[in-house]
Motif scaffolding. Structure first.
Motif, mmCIF file in Angstrom:
data_model
loop_
_atom_site.group_PDB
_atom_site.id
_atom_site.type_symbol
_atom_site.label_atom_id
_atom_site.label_comp_id
_atom_site.label_asym_id
_atom_site.label_seq_id
_atom_site.Cartn_x
_atom_site.Cartn_y
_atom_site.Cartn_z
ATOM 1 N N UNK A 14 0.852 -1.189 0.000
ATOM 2 C CA UNK A 14 0.000 0.000 0.000
ATOM 3 C C UNK A 14 0.883 1.233 0.000
ATOM 4 N N UNK A 15 0.590 2.167 -0.895
ATOM 5 C CA UNK A 15 1.332 3.424 -0.957
ATOM 6 C C UNK A 15 0.342 4.562 -0.772
ATOM 7 N N UNK A 16 0.554 5.390 0.249
ATOM 8 C CA UNK A 16 -0.270 6.580 0.416
ATOM 9 C C UNK A 16 0.375 7.745 -0.334
ATOM 10 N N UNK A 17 -0.444 8.718 -0.690
ATOM 11 C CA UNK A 17 0.084 9.851 -1.453
ATOM 12 C C UNK A 17 0.574 9.431 -2.826
ATOM 13 N N UNK A 18 -0.085 8.434 -3.412
ATOM 14 C CA UNK A 18 0.410 7.816 -4.646
ATOM 15 C C UNK A 18 0.000 8.565 -5.904
ATOM 16 N N UNK A 19 -0.642 9.701 -5.769
ATOM 17 C CA UNK A 19 -1.115 10.421 -6.951
ATOM 18 C C UNK A 19 -0.055 11.311 -7.586
ATOM 19 N N UNK A 20 1.090 11.508 -6.891
ATOM 20 C CA UNK A 20 2.134 12.373 -7.441
ATOM 21 C C UNK A 20 3.408 12.218 -6.626
ATOM 22 N N UNK A 21 4.470 12.853 -7.102
ATOM 23 C CA UNK A 21 5.698 12.985 -6.348
ATOM 24 C C UNK A 21 6.339 11.675 -5.940
ATOM 25 N N UNK A 22 6.820 11.636 -4.693
ATOM 26 C CA UNK A 22 7.518 10.463 -4.192
ATOM 27 C C UNK A 22 6.590 9.261 -4.153
ATOM 28 N N UNK A 23 5.331 9.467 -3.746
ATOM 29 C CA UNK A 23 4.383 8.356 -3.697
ATOM 30 C C UNK A 23 4.199 7.699 -5.048
#
Length: 243
Positions: A14-23
């Motif tokens: 599971x990856x949070x903040x996966x819509x951009x950047x480091x995620x």
């Protein structure tokens, strides 16, 4: 990243903040390493873009779970939802975060602190509470929480960031200490340093973004902390790009 691209085959991440950047970069890198990825963020369009990249690089689809982590009641259902839908979780990488207000402490309002605490340490605690049981049942559970150097060295105007990151780090370290002896779960903090992200641009608009590392440059280091092989025992280690 060490090992072959099949190091994470069969594992669910599971990856949070996966819509951009480091995620986003971590999601693609984990998928390339063989993981089945669950992506969560507020922005449906951003998640779909990340899913397109995952498919482009691996031929596989990710599972998309649009979610505002500030919605505590919905966040509390995340673990049970994954258990019912997929049946397991082996890794979580918590990349989501907010910059918060950069201001002298005396100029801040209670609402600034309330949102900062909710977006930072309280969200971290809720993630641990809802996902911890699944990770603890994994034969090689891994949890990675992004942090910030201001948690260790506060600077003028960064008081809200420093306090909320320090609180998050304390929560993560406490979770480590609560793990029974011999637990296969490994939990780490990771400080990415100066990376060309939207939050960095908001915090330092005069900084030349081209002089910074792109998120894709640090993603392999984070993926290495998710591998099921031997890792340091008995504690939470704070990793950064210099270690």
């Amino acid at each position: 990243m060490t090992g072959s691209v099949t190091d994470l085959t069969g594992r669910v991440a599971l990856i949070t903040g996966a819509s951009r950047g480091i995620g986003r970069a971590v999601a693609v890198a984990l998928a390339q390493a063989g993981a089945q990825c669950i992506l969560t963020a507020r922005a449906q369009g951003g998640l779909e873009h990340t899913d397109d990249l995952v498919r482009q690089h691996t031929g596989q689809n990710a599972t998309l779970l649009p979610l505002d982590l500030l919605d505590g009641e919905k966040l509390d259902t995340l673990g049970p939802s994954i258990a019912a839908r997929i049946g397991r979780l082996d890794c979580v990488v918590h990349c989501a975060g907010e910059l918060g207000l950069l201001s002298p402490l005396s100029h801040m309002q209670p609402g600034d602190w309330e949102r900062g605490l909710q977006a930072g340490p309280l969200t971290t605690w809720r993630l641990i509470r809802t996902l911890g049981p699944l990770l603890e049942h994994s034969p090689a559970g891994r949890a990675v929480f992004l942090t910030d150097h201001h948690a260790q060295v506060p600077e003028p105007f960064w008081g809200l960031v420093a306090a909320t990151r320090a609180a998050q780090d304390a929560i993560v370290r406490t979770w480590v200490r609560e793990m029974p002896q011999g637990s296969p779960l490994r939990i780490n903090l990771f400080e990415p340093g100066m990376v060309a992200t939207r939050l960095r641009r908001l915090a330092m608009p005069a900084l030349d973004q081209k002089s910074l590392m792109p998120p894709e440059a640090i993603a392999p280091r984070i993926v290495s902390l998710c591998l099921p092989g031997p890792q340091p025992q008995g504690g939470c280690i704070r990793f950064d790009m210099e270690t």
